[in-house]
Design a protein around this motif. Structure first.
Motif, mmCIF file in Angstrom:
data_model
loop_
_atom_site.group_PDB
_atom_site.id
_atom_site.type_symbol
_atom_site.label_atom_id
_atom_site.label_comp_id
_atom_site.label_asym_id
_atom_site.label_seq_id
_atom_site.Cartn_x
_atom_site.Cartn_y
_atom_site.Cartn_z
ATOM 1 N N ALA A 157 8.322 -6.314 -31.324
ATOM 2 C CA ALA A 157 7.353 -5.599 -32.161
ATOM 3 C C ALA A 157 6.978 -4.254 -31.538
ATOM 4 N N SER A 158 6.771 -4.254 -30.229
ATOM 5 C CA SER A 158 6.395 -3.021 -29.535
ATOM 6 C C SER A 158 7.510 -1.982 -29.593
ATOM 7 N N LYS A 159 8.746 -2.425 -29.340
ATOM 8 C CA LYS A 159 9.885 -1.515 -29.381
ATOM 9 C C LYS A 159 10.091 -0.966 -30.781
ATOM 10 N N LEU A 160 9.961 -1.832 -31.770
ATOM 11 C CA LEU A 160 10.149 -1.396 -33.152
ATOM 12 C C LEU A 160 9.124 -0.350 -33.535
ATOM 13 N N LYS A 161 7.882 -0.533 -33.124
ATOM 14 C CA LYS A 161 6.843 0.463 -33.415
ATOM 15 C C LYS A 161 7.175 1.794 -32.762
ATOM 16 N N THR A 162 7.683 1.751 -31.530
ATOM 17 C CA THR A 162 8.064 2.987 -30.831
ATOM 18 C C THR A 162 9.173 3.715 -31.572
ATOM 19 N N VAL A 163 10.172 2.964 -32.031
ATOM 20 C CA VAL A 163 11.299 3.560 -32.760
ATOM 21 C C VAL A 163 10.820 4.181 -34.066
ATOM 22 N N LEU A 164 9.980 3.471 -34.795
ATOM 23 C CA LEU A 164 9.482 3.979 -36.075
ATOM 24 C C LEU A 164 8.608 5.215 -35.879
ATOM 25 N N ASP A 165 7.799 5.217 -34.820
ATOM 26 C CA ASP A 165 6.986 6.400 -34.515
ATOM 27 C C ASP A 165 7.876 7.605 -34.213
ATOM 28 N N GLU A 166 8.953 7.358 -33.460
ATOM 29 C CA GLU A 166 9.836 8.472 -33.102
ATOM 30 C C GLU A 166 10.571 9.006 -34.321
ATOM 31 N N ASP A 167 11.019 8.103 -35.196
ATOM 32 C CA ASP A 167 11.663 8.565 -36.424
ATOM 33 C C ASP A 167 10.694 9.343 -37.298
#
Length: 290
Positions: free
Chosen positions: A225-235
């Motif tokens: 969940a944490s990694k996915l949030k980071t990826v979505l924020d970066e996109d």
């Protein structure tokens, strides 16, 4: 790739340390299928209850981003700046000519140069809708800016629903592990007349439930969940760049200044250098002149 490495490290360190300390995997492996059925099944069921089918599909699709990382790379940011440069330059040179591109981007000679960007519906809609607003002679650029901010905030909240759903599942897994452990204790108490060595194995099997719930929550699902949030924020920075450039255009800054505003607002690890972008824009100008 680094995601798989992280998972490998977790399993090797946890179970390797357990074995080196003298622990035996037999009791864990024997209890694992039943505990996983109870804990994992309950977690999936709770996930289905708390989300609609669209969110379930969205989350399943987004899990792959944990391993693939952000969609937009260094070259994509450079291409986006080049695309915006072409559109803004054409809109200022010939306001009528830009209409065919923003009304039908699929058949646009400009958009077709950047197929990856063209394939992203939200990026194209954001560009075309904003440039269409500019062509309508909005009296107040701040009004368009406010609309963009609200739109992007809504899009980001929608995109991050999958990470929130996974985090909710991670938060519930330890409690579900306790449920499985309590059921194991109930089973043990029903066999209280058995010898100590049998009761010990049954209690150990029950504790596997607690272990599994905590392990899945903090070792796998929570980090996902944490990694996915980071990826979505970066996109999300990709769409933020579109906003910055087009807002600068609404304020009638020079085309090169609009693009430089976008370059400066690009994340540092994806930001093209000034000279690199200058070379790319020269190629755009030369191809346009040809």
């Amino acid at each position: 790739m680094i995601g798989f490495v992280g998972i490998g490290v977790i399993f090797v360190m946890v179970f390797g340390g357990y074995i080196l300390a003298g622990g035996k995997l037999g009791i864990i492996l024997k209890s694992l299928p039943f505990e996983m059925m109870m804990i994992g099944g309950a977690a999936v069921g709770a996930f289905l209850i708390s989300n609609d089918m669209a969110a379930v599909k969205h989350t399943a699709k987004d899990v792959g981003k944990v391993f693939k990382g952000p969609k937009w790379k260094h070259d994509d940011y450079r291409d986006l700046l080049c695309l915006l440069f072409e559109l803004i330059r054409l809109a200022r040179q010939n306001p009528v000519a830009i209409e065919e591109h923003i009304e039908d981007p699929e058949n646009s000679s400009i958009f077709s140069k950047y197929p990856k960007i063209l394939g992203d519906g939200e990026a194209i809609a954001l560009i075309c809708d904003t440039m269409r607003s500019a062509s309508m002679n909005y009296d107040d650029p701040h009004q368009v800016e406010e609309v963009l901010d609200k739109r992007m905030e809504a899009n980001l909240n929608h995109a991050q629903h999958s990470s929130h759903a996974l985090q909710t599942m991670a938060d519930g897994l330890p409690a579900l592990g306790i449920v499985a452990a309590v059921l194991g204790v109930i089973k043990t108490m029903a066999s209280i007349d058995q010898p100590p060595e049998v009761l010990g194995k049954m209690i150990g099997g029950a504790l596997v439930g607690t272990f599994l719930g905590v392990f899945l929550a903090y070792g796998l699902v929570g980090p996902f969940a944490s990694k996915l949030k980071t990826v979505l924020d970066e996109d999300g920075h990709f769409y933020q760049l579109i906003r910055e450039v087009l807002v600068a255009n609404l304020h009638n800054h020079a085309t090169n200044i609009c693009i430089e505003v976008g370059r400066q607002n690009t994340p540092s690890h994806c930001r093209p250098s000034f000279s690199e972008l200058e070379e790319a824009l020269k190629e755009v100008k030369s191809s346009g002149a040809a």
